[in-house]
Design an enzyme around this catalytic site. Structure first.
Site, PDB file in Angstrom:
ATOM      1  CB  ALA A  37      -0.789  -0.077   1.385  1.00  0.00           C
ATOM      2  CG  LEU A  38       3.736   2.254  -1.873  1.00  0.00           C
ATOM      3  CD1 LEU A  38       4.145   2.879  -3.371  1.00  0.00           C
ATOM      4  CD2 LEU A  38       5.460   1.570  -1.553  1.00  0.00           C
ATOM      5  CB  ALA A  85       1.304  -6.252   4.118  1.00  0.00           C
ATOM      6  CD  GLU A  87       0.205   0.654   9.965  1.00  0.00           C
ATOM      7  OE1 GLU A  87       1.302   1.310  10.528  1.00  0.00           O
ATOM      8  OE2 GLU A  87      -0.440   1.219   9.021  1.00  0.00           O
ATOM      9  CG  ASP A 136      10.174 -11.958  19.696  1.00  0.00           C
ATOM     10  OD1 ASP A 136       9.591 -10.903  19.139  1.00  0.00           O
ATOM     11  OD2 ASP A 136      11.627 -11.605  20.096  1.00  0.00           O
ATOM     12  CD  GLU A 137       7.400  -6.612  19.629  1.00  0.00           C
ATOM     13  OE1 GLU A 137       6.544  -5.902  20.040  1.00  0.00           O
ATOM     14  OE2 GLU A 137       8.468  -6.417  19.042  1.00  0.00           O
ATOM     15  CE1 TYR A 161       3.574  -5.554  14.838  1.00  0.00           C
ATOM     16  CE2 TYR A 161       5.273  -6.110  16.471  1.00  0.00           C
ATOM     17  CZ  TYR A 161       4.901  -6.104  15.444  1.00  0.00           C
ATOM     18  OH  TYR A 161       5.568  -6.899  14.650  1.00  0.00           O
ATOM     19  CE  LYS A 165       2.732  -9.692  12.794  1.00  0.00           C
ATOM     20  NZ  LYS A 165       2.859  -9.579  11.265  1.00  0.00           N
ATOM     21  CG  ASN A 190      13.532  -6.697  18.511  1.00  0.00           C
ATOM     22  OD1 ASN A 190      13.022  -7.607  19.213  1.00  0.00           O
ATOM     23  ND2 ASN A 190      13.174  -5.521  18.526  1.00  0.00           N
ATOM     24  CG  ASN A 191      14.195  -9.150  11.582  1.00  0.00           C
ATOM     25  OD1 ASN A 191      14.198  -9.578  10.197  1.00  0.00           O
ATOM     26  ND2 ASN A 191      13.751  -9.728  12.380  1.00  0.00           N
ATOM     27  CG  ASP A 292       9.999   2.445  29.956  1.00  0.00           C
ATOM     28  OD1 ASP A 292      10.652   2.091  28.960  1.00  0.00           O
ATOM     29  OD2 ASP A 292      10.148   1.442  30.903  1.00  0.00           O
TER      30      ASP A 292
END
Ligand code: NAD
Ligand code: TYD
Length: 361
Positions: A37-38, A85, A87, A136-137, A161, A165, A190-191, A292
């Site tokens: 969707a850019l 795809a 968010e 993993d989240e 988020y 997912k 995390n990537n 935080d």
């Protein structure tokens, strides 16, 4: 192996564009159709050259557009759906969760329904695959002595988020259990690496350091993440598509747990080394502890034992080497990230870090 016809959603984002590069090299004969969707996180400048390849195509569009998705699946005779795809940023999900529900849950549902019907219309072929790129989240947060997440760890998402997912994963799992759709789910940690949007920790620290701006570390900086180079993740996705068993999920990680503050300090030493015209040095003098993140998960750690055993995959890139290389990439690709520091990005930045941008110097 016979060639595949892939629909890659979110291919103009960070992991998607790295995956496309990997796939073009390893499977040059496969058809690659990219649907993106850019959004603010999608970037045509990240894409490898698809248009001049006779077997590649980019389509700008939304995964929630059922008519578009139906027509792509049919006219392109797609057999493999690689679903990136989403968010993807926790801080944005705290500021505005609705978009996360819409894309990650409703959008995924629409896409999944379209793919299921397409698969059924084609006579339910065994070789079709839906590859769900999860995180993993969804497993929540670990204490210091807890064992790492495994594929049987219960879901306990803490951010909007992660919850979105998780919802998306549940729909995919149910589609396998109920209809037999050949699905695979991967949960990666995390990537980091090239083409990551500036809002995420590692690019944010690289870019702010190069600009002489403060380096905002949330809370006490003791939160732990397990970092994996995106190239290792892409190899794992390939292994999952080639060797994964439909209905199964696989945890992927870098076997590399590090505290945020230690990571940022290490990154600062590479900036000092590599960037001759750093506006402020040493870079670590720019570190600021800031408020935080609400609900900030303390620790993630992930066992890659199942992926090693069943997919024959292990991460190969040492963190020190990968991080050094990534710092150099941001140093050498200002033309890629400078246009992303738009008015909209600055407005987002002020919302998260305050009017003074974490006491910007
Ligand atoms: P990203 O934010 O960099 O890219 C997301 C891409 O999806 C963008 O190109 C965006 O334009 C596109 N997109 C968003 N909404 C869309 C919609 N409705 N229709 C079509 N395209 C849309 O994300 P990323 O870091 O590359 O992550 C990709 C996937 O991997 C996500 O599903 C994320 O949850 C998962 N993941 C990410 C990480 C990580 O560390 N980045 C770790 C594990 C899993
Ligand atoms: P991030 O890259 O947003 O990934 P995630 O939240 O999905 O793990 O953040 C990685 C870690 O870095 C996380 O513990 C939050 C922390 N962080 C900061 O300390 N400062 C920042 O400015 C950002 C963006 C993240």
């Amino acid at each position: 192996m016979t060639s595949r016809r892939l629909l890659v959603t979110g291919g103009a984002g960070f992991i998607g564009c790295n995956f496309l590069r990997h796939w073009i090299k390893t499977h040059p004969d496969d058809r690659l159709v990219v649907l993106d969707a850019l959004t603010y996180a999608g970037n045509l400048a990240s894409l490898p050259d698809l248009q001049t390849r006779s077997n590649g195509r980019f389509v700008q569009g939304n995964i929630g557009d059922r008519a578009l998705v139906d027509s792509l699946l049919k006219t392109e005779a797609i057999d493999t759906l690689v679903h990136f795809a989403a968010e993807s940023h926790v801080d944005r999900s705290i500021l505005g969760p609705a978009a996360f529900i819409q894309t990650n849950i409703v959008g995924t549902f629409t896409l999944l329904e379209a793919f299921r019907e397409h698969w059924q219309q084609q006579g339910r072929p065994d070789h079709y695959r839906w590859l769900q790129i999860s995180t993993d989240e969804v497993y929540g947060s670990l204490g210091p002595a807890d064992p790492p997440f495994s594929e049987t760890t219960a879901y306990a998402p803490n951010s909007p988020y992660a919850a979105s997912k998780a919802g998306s994963d549940h729909l995919v799992r149910a589609c396998h259990q109920t209809y037999g759709l050949p699905t695979l789910i991967t949960h990666c940690s995390n990537n980091y690496g090239p083409y990551q949007y500036p809002e995420k920790l590692i690019p944010l620290m690289c870019i702010n350091g190069l600009l002489g701006r403060s380096l905002p570390v949330y809370g006490d900086g003791q939160n732990i993440r397990d970092w994996i180079h995106v190239a290792d993740h892409c190899r794992a996705l390939e292994a999952a598509l080639e060797k994964g068993i439909p209905g199964e999920s696989y945890n992927l990680g870098g076997n590399n747990q590090i505290k945020n503050i230690d990571l940022v300090r290490q990154l600062c030493t590479y900036l000092d080394d590599r960037a001759p015209d750093l506006p402020r040095r040493p870079a670590h003098s720019l570190i600021r502890y800031v408020s935080d993140r609400p609900g900030h998960d303390r620790r993630y750690a992930i066992s890659t034992a199942k992926a090693a055993r069943e997919l024959g995959w292990q991460p190969a890139i040492k963190f020190e080497h990968g991080l050094r290389h990534t710092v150099s990439w941001y140093l050498n690709h200002k033309h890629w990230w400078q246009p992303l520091l738009s008015a909209a990005y600055r407005a987002y930045y002020r919302q998260v870090y305050g009017e003074d941008g974490a006491a910007e110097t």
